[in-house]
Write a protein that holds these residues in place. Sequence first.
Motif, PDB file in Angstrom:
ATOM      1  N   ARG A  14     -46.490  -5.080  33.531  1.00 32.47           N
ATOM      2  CA  ARG A  14     -47.793  -5.713  33.734  1.00 32.47           C
ATOM      3  C   ARG A  14     -47.912  -7.085  33.063  1.00 32.47           C
ATOM      4  O   ARG A  14     -48.876  -7.803  33.284  1.00 32.47           O
ATOM      5  N   GLU A  15     -46.926  -7.436  32.264  1.00 33.58           N
ATOM      6  CA  GLU A  15     -46.989  -8.733  31.578  1.00 33.58           C
ATOM      7  C   GLU A  15     -46.767  -9.863  32.576  1.00 33.58           C
ATOM      8  O   GLU A  15     -45.886  -9.777  33.422  1.00 33.58           O
ATOM      9  N   GLU A  16     -47.574 -10.912  32.465  1.00 32.90           N
ATOM     10  CA  GLU A  16     -47.540 -11.999  33.438  1.00 32.90           C
ATOM     11  C   GLU A  16     -46.982 -13.308  32.888  1.00 32.90           C
ATOM     12  O   GLU A  16     -46.925 -14.301  33.611  1.00 32.90           O
ATOM     13  N   SER A  17     -46.588 -13.307  31.613  1.00 34.86           N
ATOM     14  CA  SER A  17     -46.015 -14.520  31.020  1.00 34.86           C
ATOM     15  C   SER A  17     -44.819 -14.138  30.163  1.00 34.86           C
ATOM     16  O   SER A  17     -44.693 -12.994  29.712  1.00 34.86           O
ATOM     17  N   VAL A  18     -43.945 -15.115  29.938  1.00 37.35           N
ATOM     18  CA  VAL A  18     -42.779 -14.873  29.090  1.00 37.35           C
ATOM     19  C   VAL A  18     -43.233 -14.491  27.690  1.00 37.35           C
ATOM     20  O   VAL A  18     -42.736 -13.513  27.114  1.00 37.35           O
ATOM     21  N   SER A  19     -44.192 -15.223  27.140  1.00 37.48           N
ATOM     22  CA  SER A  19     -44.646 -14.923  25.775  1.00 37.48           C
ATOM     23  C   SER A  19     -45.275 -13.536  25.696  1.00 37.48           C
ATOM     24  O   SER A  19     -45.054 -12.811  24.727  1.00 37.48           O
ATOM     25  N   GLY A  20     -46.037 -13.151  26.722  1.00 33.99           N
ATOM     26  CA  GLY A  20     -46.635 -11.817  26.740  1.00 33.99           C
ATOM     27  C   GLY A  20     -45.590 -10.719  26.832  1.00 33.99           C
ATOM     28  O   GLY A  20     -45.668  -9.702  26.145  1.00 33.99           O
ATOM     29  N   LEU A  21     -44.583 -10.938  27.681  1.00 34.52           N
ATOM     30  CA  LEU A  21     -43.504  -9.959  27.839  1.00 34.52           C
ATOM     31  C   LEU A  21     -42.724  -9.800  26.543  1.00 34.52           C
ATOM     32  O   LEU A  21     -42.467  -8.677  26.096  1.00 34.52           O
ATOM     33  N   LEU A  22     -42.356 -10.923  25.921  1.00 38.98           N
ATOM     34  CA  LEU A  22     -41.580 -10.848  24.683  1.00 38.98           C
ATOM     35  C   LEU A  22     -42.386 -10.217  23.558  1.00 38.98           C
ATOM     36  O   LEU A  22     -41.848  -9.417  22.783  1.00 38.98           O
ATOM     37  N   ALA A  23     -43.664 -10.543  23.471  1.00 41.04           N
ATOM     38  CA  ALA A  23     -44.510  -9.948  22.432  1.00 41.04           C
ATOM     39  C   ALA A  23     -44.645  -8.443  22.641  1.00 41.04           C
ATOM     40  O   ALA A  23     -44.559  -7.659  21.685  1.00 41.04           O
ATOM     41  N   ALA A  24     -44.837  -8.029  23.883  1.00 40.58           N
ATOM     42  CA  ALA A  24     -44.952  -6.596  24.181  1.00 40.58           C
ATOM     43  C   ALA A  24     -43.639  -5.875  23.883  1.00 40.58           C
ATOM     44  O   ALA A  24     -43.633  -4.761  23.345  1.00 40.58           O
ATOM     45  N   PRO A 151     -34.786  -7.932  33.670  1.00 44.27           N
ATOM     46  CA  PRO A 151     -35.158  -8.359  35.029  1.00 44.27           C
ATOM     47  C   PRO A 151     -36.567  -8.942  35.090  1.00 44.27           C
ATOM     48  O   PRO A 151     -36.837  -9.835  35.900  1.00 44.27           O
ATOM     49  N   LEU A 152     -37.449  -8.478  34.243  1.00 47.14           N
ATOM     50  CA  LEU A 152     -38.805  -9.029  34.201  1.00 47.14           C
ATOM     51  C   LEU A 152     -38.767 -10.473  33.690  1.00 47.14           C
ATOM     52  O   LEU A 152     -39.454 -11.358  34.221  1.00 47.14           O
ATOM     53  N   LEU A 153     -37.960 -10.700  32.678  1.00 43.66           N
ATOM     54  CA  LEU A 153     -37.790 -12.056  32.145  1.00 43.66           C
ATOM     55  C   LEU A 153     -37.217 -12.962  33.230  1.00 43.66           C
ATOM     56  O   LEU A 153     -37.669 -14.104  33.406  1.00 43.66           O
ATOM     57  N   GLU A 154     -36.253 -12.453  33.965  1.00 39.34           N
ATOM     58  CA  GLU A 154     -35.641 -13.233  35.040  1.00 39.34           C
ATOM     59  C   GLU A 154     -36.684 -13.626  36.085  1.00 39.34           C
ATOM     60  O   GLU A 154     -36.736 -14.767  36.545  1.00 39.34           O
ATOM     61  N   GLN A 155     -37.567 -12.691  36.445  1.00 41.30           N
ATOM     62  CA  GLN A 155     -38.637 -12.994  37.400  1.00 41.30           C
ATOM     63  C   GLN A 155     -39.573 -14.072  36.864  1.00 41.30           C
ATOM     64  O   GLN A 155     -39.957 -14.997  37.585  1.00 41.30           O
ATOM     65  N   LEU A 156     -39.938 -13.954  35.594  1.00 36.89           N
ATOM     66  CA  LEU A 156     -40.906 -14.884  34.997  1.00 36.89           C
ATOM     67  C   LEU A 156     -40.335 -16.278  34.765  1.00 36.89           C
ATOM     68  O   LEU A 156     -41.071 -17.255  34.730  1.00 36.89           O
TER      69      LEU A 156
END
Length: 160
Positions: A14-24, A151-156
């Motif tokens: 559900r994370e929509e940004s790189v910073s949000g994904l990495l923080a989560a 893969p989520l990072l790759e998408q973002l």
Amino acid sequence: MPADTEARLSALDREESVSGLLAAAARLLVDVLAAGACAISRAIGDLLVELVEYSPTGSVQSGHGYLISDFPATREVLDLLRPMTVAVDDPDADEQEVALLRELGFNSLLMLPLKSGGEVWGLVEVYDNGRERFTADDVGTAEQVIERVAPLLEQLTGGG
């Protein structure tokens, strides 16, 4: 990982940004490994720049940058694309990593490469003081999280 593993991993989706994904991801790794802290850094050439850190007790290293070439164990993790554990009490441990662990106030470290677009993107470091070293089970759990993040990072990032 706990029984709600898939739910916890799918929250990353559900994370929509790189910073949000990495923080989560950092929060999740600290939680599932019952660790003291997690830092995620971007590898840019020989430079490692911290982007995100999480610790329930406060700041760990707060935005530091390091030269990868100064830390042979880190270089190995990134070059060979495999996780590594470091413990302060291990006589064979990389002296630079041990010195940094002591400086940061921890006694064990788990490092994992983070890939995007098939290449090294960064480094994940999980720190702890409540254990002498991270176990093979800990490494496997952390790899599950990173396998979901990559893969989520790759998408973002559009693959890079």
